[in-house]
Design a protein around this motif. Structure first.
Motif, PDB file in Angstrom:
ATOM      1  N   THR A  83       0.830  -1.207   0.000  1.00 46.19           N
ATOM      2  CA  THR A  83       0.000   0.000   0.000  1.00 46.19           C
ATOM      3  C   THR A  83       0.865   1.258   0.000  1.00 46.19           C
ATOM      4  O   THR A  83       0.521   2.254  -0.634  1.00 46.19           O
ATOM      5  N   VAL A  84       2.004   1.213   0.706  1.00 47.39           N
ATOM      6  CA  VAL A  84       2.916   2.366   0.700  1.00 47.39           C
ATOM      7  C   VAL A  84       3.546   2.524  -0.677  1.00 47.39           C
ATOM      8  O   VAL A  84       3.703   3.631  -1.192  1.00 47.39           O
ATOM      9  N   MET A  85       3.913   1.397  -1.301  1.00 42.30           N
ATOM     10  CA  MET A  85       4.457   1.463  -2.655  1.00 42.30           C
ATOM     11  C   MET A  85       3.428   2.041  -3.629  1.00 42.30           C
ATOM     12  O   MET A  85       3.749   2.880  -4.480  1.00 42.30           O
ATOM     13  N   LEU A  86       2.176   1.610  -3.501  1.00 40.84           N
ATOM     14  CA  LEU A  86       1.106   2.123  -4.353  1.00 40.84           C
ATOM     15  C   LEU A  86       0.906   3.618  -4.117  1.00 40.84           C
ATOM     16  O   LEU A  86       0.749   4.397  -5.062  1.00 40.84           O
ATOM     17  N   PHE A  87       0.937   4.027  -2.840  1.00 42.44           N
ATOM     18  CA  PHE A  87       0.794   5.435  -2.505  1.00 42.44           C
ATOM     19  C   PHE A  87       1.915   6.261  -3.133  1.00 42.44           C
ATOM     20  O   PHE A  87       1.692   7.344  -3.681  1.00 42.44           O
ATOM     21  N   CYS A 180      -1.079  11.434  11.878  1.00 39.31           N
ATOM     22  CA  CYS A 180      -0.393  12.738  11.899  1.00 39.31           C
ATOM     23  C   CYS A 180       0.425  12.951  10.625  1.00 39.31           C
ATOM     24  O   CYS A 180       0.405  14.038  10.030  1.00 39.31           O
ATOM     25  N   LEU A 181       1.145  11.909  10.182  1.00 37.30           N
ATOM     26  CA  LEU A 181       1.931  12.026   8.955  1.00 37.30           C
ATOM     27  C   LEU A 181       1.036  12.253   7.751  1.00 37.30           C
ATOM     28  O   LEU A 181       1.370  13.041   6.845  1.00 37.30           O
ATOM     29  N   LEU A 182      -0.118  11.576   7.710  1.00 36.97           N
ATOM     30  CA  LEU A 182      -1.049  11.761   6.593  1.00 36.97           C
ATOM     31  C   LEU A 182      -1.612  13.186   6.565  1.00 36.97           C
ATOM     32  O   LEU A 182      -1.689  13.815   5.496  1.00 36.97           O
ATOM     33  N   LEU A 183      -1.989  13.703   7.744  1.00 35.42           N
ATOM     34  CA  LEU A 183      -2.498  15.076   7.805  1.00 35.42           C
ATOM     35  C   LEU A 183      -1.424  16.081   7.406  1.00 35.42           C
ATOM     36  O   LEU A 183      -1.698  17.047   6.669  1.00 35.42           O
ATOM     37  N   PHE A 194       9.769  14.611   2.191  1.00 34.85           N
ATOM     38  CA  PHE A 194      10.375  14.253   3.477  1.00 34.85           C
ATOM     39  C   PHE A 194       9.437  13.360   4.285  1.00 34.85           C
ATOM     40  O   PHE A 194       9.875  12.357   4.878  1.00 34.85           O
ATOM     41  N   LEU A 195       8.149  13.683   4.299  1.00 31.12           N
ATOM     42  CA  LEU A 195       7.182  12.879   5.056  1.00 31.12           C
ATOM     43  C   LEU A 195       7.055  11.481   4.467  1.00 31.12           C
ATOM     44  O   LEU A 195       6.943  10.491   5.199  1.00 31.12           O
ATOM     45  N   PHE A 196       7.084  11.396   3.137  1.00 28.61           N
ATOM     46  CA  PHE A 196       6.999  10.075   2.534  1.00 28.61           C
ATOM     47  C   PHE A 196       8.222   9.231   2.875  1.00 28.61           C
ATOM     48  O   PHE A 196       8.112   8.029   3.129  1.00 28.61           O
ATOM     49  N   LEU A 197       9.385   9.850   2.878  1.00 30.72           N
ATOM     50  CA  LEU A 197      10.591   9.118   3.252  1.00 30.72           C
ATOM     51  C   LEU A 197      10.493   8.596   4.686  1.00 30.72           C
ATOM     52  O   LEU A 197      10.954   7.493   4.995  1.00 30.72           O
ATOM     53  N   ILE A 198       9.868   9.379   5.571  1.00 32.56           N
ATOM     54  CA  ILE A 198       9.678   8.924   6.945  1.00 32.56           C
ATOM     55  C   ILE A 198       8.764   7.700   6.983  1.00 32.56           C
ATOM     56  O   ILE A 198       9.062   6.691   7.631  1.00 32.56           O
ATOM     57  N   VAL A 199       7.639   7.794   6.265  1.00 33.17           N
ATOM     58  CA  VAL A 199       6.697   6.663   6.236  1.00 33.17           C
ATOM     59  C   VAL A 199       7.364   5.429   5.644  1.00 33.17           C
ATOM     60  O   VAL A 199       7.216   4.309   6.161  1.00 33.17           O
ATOM     61  N   ALA A 200       8.120   5.618   4.553  1.00 37.91           N
ATOM     62  CA  ALA A 200       8.799   4.483   3.930  1.00 37.91           C
ATOM     63  C   ALA A 200       9.820   3.863   4.875  1.00 37.91           C
ATOM     64  O   ALA A 200       9.926   2.636   4.989  1.00 37.91           O
ATOM     65  N   VAL A 206       9.195  -1.698  10.244  1.00 36.63           N
ATOM     66  CA  VAL A 206       8.113  -2.600  10.667  1.00 36.63           C
ATOM     67  C   VAL A 206       8.243  -3.952   9.969  1.00 36.63           C
ATOM     68  O   VAL A 206       8.086  -5.006  10.595  1.00 36.63           O
ATOM     69  N   ALA A 207       8.530  -3.909   8.654  1.00 37.68           N
ATOM     70  CA  ALA A 207       8.700  -5.165   7.914  1.00 37.68           C
ATOM     71  C   ALA A 207       9.872  -5.964   8.471  1.00 37.68           C
ATOM     72  O   ALA A 207       9.801  -7.196   8.609  1.00 37.68           O
ATOM     73  N   TYR A 208      10.943  -5.265   8.799  1.00 36.15           N
ATOM     74  CA  TYR A 208      12.117  -5.940   9.362  1.00 36.15           C
ATOM     75  C   TYR A 208      11.795  -6.577  10.708  1.00 36.15           C
ATOM     76  O   TYR A 208      12.182  -7.727  10.987  1.00 36.15           O
ATOM     77  N   MET A 209      11.062  -5.864  11.555  1.00 37.67           N
ATOM     78  CA  MET A 209      10.695  -6.397  12.864  1.00 37.67           C
ATOM     79  C   MET A 209       9.746  -7.584  12.733  1.00 37.67           C
ATOM     80  O   MET A 209       9.854  -8.566  13.480  1.00 37.67           O
ATOM     81  N   LEU A 210       8.815  -7.513  11.772  1.00 32.57           N
ATOM     82  CA  LEU A 210       7.908  -8.645  11.558  1.00 32.57           C
ATOM     83  C   LEU A 210       8.672  -9.873  11.078  1.00 32.57           C
ATOM     84  O   LEU A 210       8.373 -11.002  11.477  1.00 32.57           O
TER      85      LEU A 210
END
Length: 447
Positions: A83-87, A180-183, A194-200, A206-210
């Motif tokens: 979903t992040v890649m699609l975004f 907050c990041l989306l807003l 910059f915000l997208f880089l933070i989300v990515a 998160v993927a690494y931790m999972l």
């Protein structure tokens, strides 16, 4: 075969781009104010042909992506939430379109095929191609993940919130951060990259931790499987050995009943002693395997801890006397009632006193103390070791753990392991402390 699929992919991409641009051209002409209404049927036909051609091209591209099964090597974007890649791709796509619409009519020049001069205008011509490639790349990734059944596993945020719902602290914090990041992304255009880089970056983490959690679960499951296999192996082999051993013991008893003299009598005594030790070892192995896996029935009842400790200590009074050991038992006058399984607890205490009688330094004192502290019963047993204890306290409760100098004793190295397993089985805590030659063990049970 690879050349065939590559060629088909390039043809579908090229056809798709042409028909996509044709569709955009027809769409723009249909809503342009200077178009003559008499040519509406031509615009409709143009739009129909463009739409049909685009659908055929996308269908062919999808077929190629689905059928060209080749081994996929690890790619860094496999760890990104789809979903992040699609975004990201959608955001870049609309950024390209917005730049075309608002930059010196580059979009219209491209659509109508007019000549455009200048480096900047030439760059604008490439923007639709970049946006198209991003869209097709996302669609290709969607088809591949759908084919390989990896689409759902790569929805990392969905997995994260499934493991940590928003009503839990970490889940609520992550959800609040994403909102907050989306807003900020919507209302602060200057900081969108910059915000997208933070989300990515957070998504990658998160993927690494999972993945780490999955590896830990797999390793834990493998460890449990190995422990179960080891326990079953010990139990089965012990039972297989126990059957012929019973026959050996019976025949030794028959020999003892006969009038055997001289060297033969000594041999019978050795056989009797060693077979008895082997029988005790096998019983310890079976009990250790059951205690380690918790495969024992527990009957919790309220008992007086002082009574059961006194019984266990009295059983080894003769062994203490043989080594000139003095047992010092300190206990309160009033009863200490605990809810536990008396049989398992007695076996644990029996192993502790047996351990002291075998390995304590002769002509010393063995201290046993019972006390009630903060709603829990504490039992401690400490003695001075006869041999140097060249191992850590945490290793003392491992299976077959004995000092090398103690190999000539009758112990199996399972006493403390069994005691710890049984105490934990009945809901207690078991601790071992080694300070120099001082060996101290403590049992804590809730009252």
């Amino acid at each position: 075969m690879r050349i065939f699929w590559l060629g088909l992919r390039l043809v579908s991409l090229g056809m798709g781009f042409i028909f996509a641009m044709s569709f955009v051209r027809a769409f723009s002409r249909a809503f342009d104010w200077y178009v003559n209404r008499d040519f509406g049927w031509m615009l409709a036909f143009d739009g129909f042909v463009s739409t049909a051609g685009l659908m055929v091209s996308v269908g062919l591209f999808s077929l190629v992506a689905y059928c060209s099964k080749k081994p996929r090597s690890y790619r860094f974007y496999d760890r990104f939430d789809f979903t992040v890649m699609l975004f990201f791709c959608v955001a870049v796509f609309f950024a390209c379109v917005a730049l075309l619409l608002n930059s010196s009519h580059g979009f219209w020049f491209f659509i109508w095929g007019f000549g455009v001069g200048g480096t900047f205008q030439m760059a604008l011509i490439l923007l639709p191609f970049v946006a198209y490639l991003l869209a097709m790349f996302t669609f290709n990734e969607f088809i591949i993940r759908l084919r390989d059944k990896t689409l759902l596993p790569t929805l990392y945020w969905a997995q994260f919130f499934k493991a940590y719902p928003i009503w839990r602290g970490i889940g609520f914090s992550a959800a609040l951060m994403l909102v907050c990041l989306l807003l900020m992304y919507v209302f602060i255009p200057q900081a969108r990259l910059f915000l997208f880089l933070i989300v990515a970056g957070v998504t990658y983490f998160v993927a690494y931790m999972l993945d780490l959690a999955k590896e830990f679960d797999a390793a834990n499951a493998e460890k449990i499987r190995a422990e179960r296999f080891k326990s079953e192996l010990i139990t089965n082999v012990s039972h297989d050995i126990k059957t012929p051993l019973t026959s050996i013991i019976n025949y030794v008893d028959l020999l003892k009943s006969e009038s055997v003299e001289g060297k033969a009598a000594e041999y019978v005594q050795v056989l009797d002693k060693k077979s008895a030790r082997l029988k005790a070892l096998i019983e310890d192995l079976i009990e250790a395997s059951k205690a380690g896996t918790g495969n024992l029935r527990v009957d919790m009842q309220e008992i007086n801890l002082l009574e059961i400790i006194g019984q266990a200590a009295g059983e080894f009074e003769e062994g203490f006397t043989e080594k000139d050991l003095q047992l010092v038992l300190r206990q309160p006058k009033e009863a200490i009632l605990v809810k536990t399984d008396s049989r398992h607890l007695y076996r644990a205490l029996e192993n502790l006193f047996s351990n002291a009688s075998k390995y304590a330094l002769g002509s010393t004192r063995v201290f046993a103390e019972v006390a009630a502290v903060d709603g829990r019963a504490h039992f401690t047993l400490q003695n001075t070791s006869e041999q140097p204890m060249d191992f850590a306290a945490s290793d003392a409760t491992e299976q077959f753990m004995r000092g090398d100098a103690a190999r000539n004793t009758d112990g199996s190295g399972l006493g403390l392991y069994i005691a710890k397993s049984l105490v934990e089985l009945v809901g207690g805590e078991f601790r071992v402390e080694i300070i120099g030659d001082l060996f101290r063990v403590e049992i804590m049970i809730r009252m």
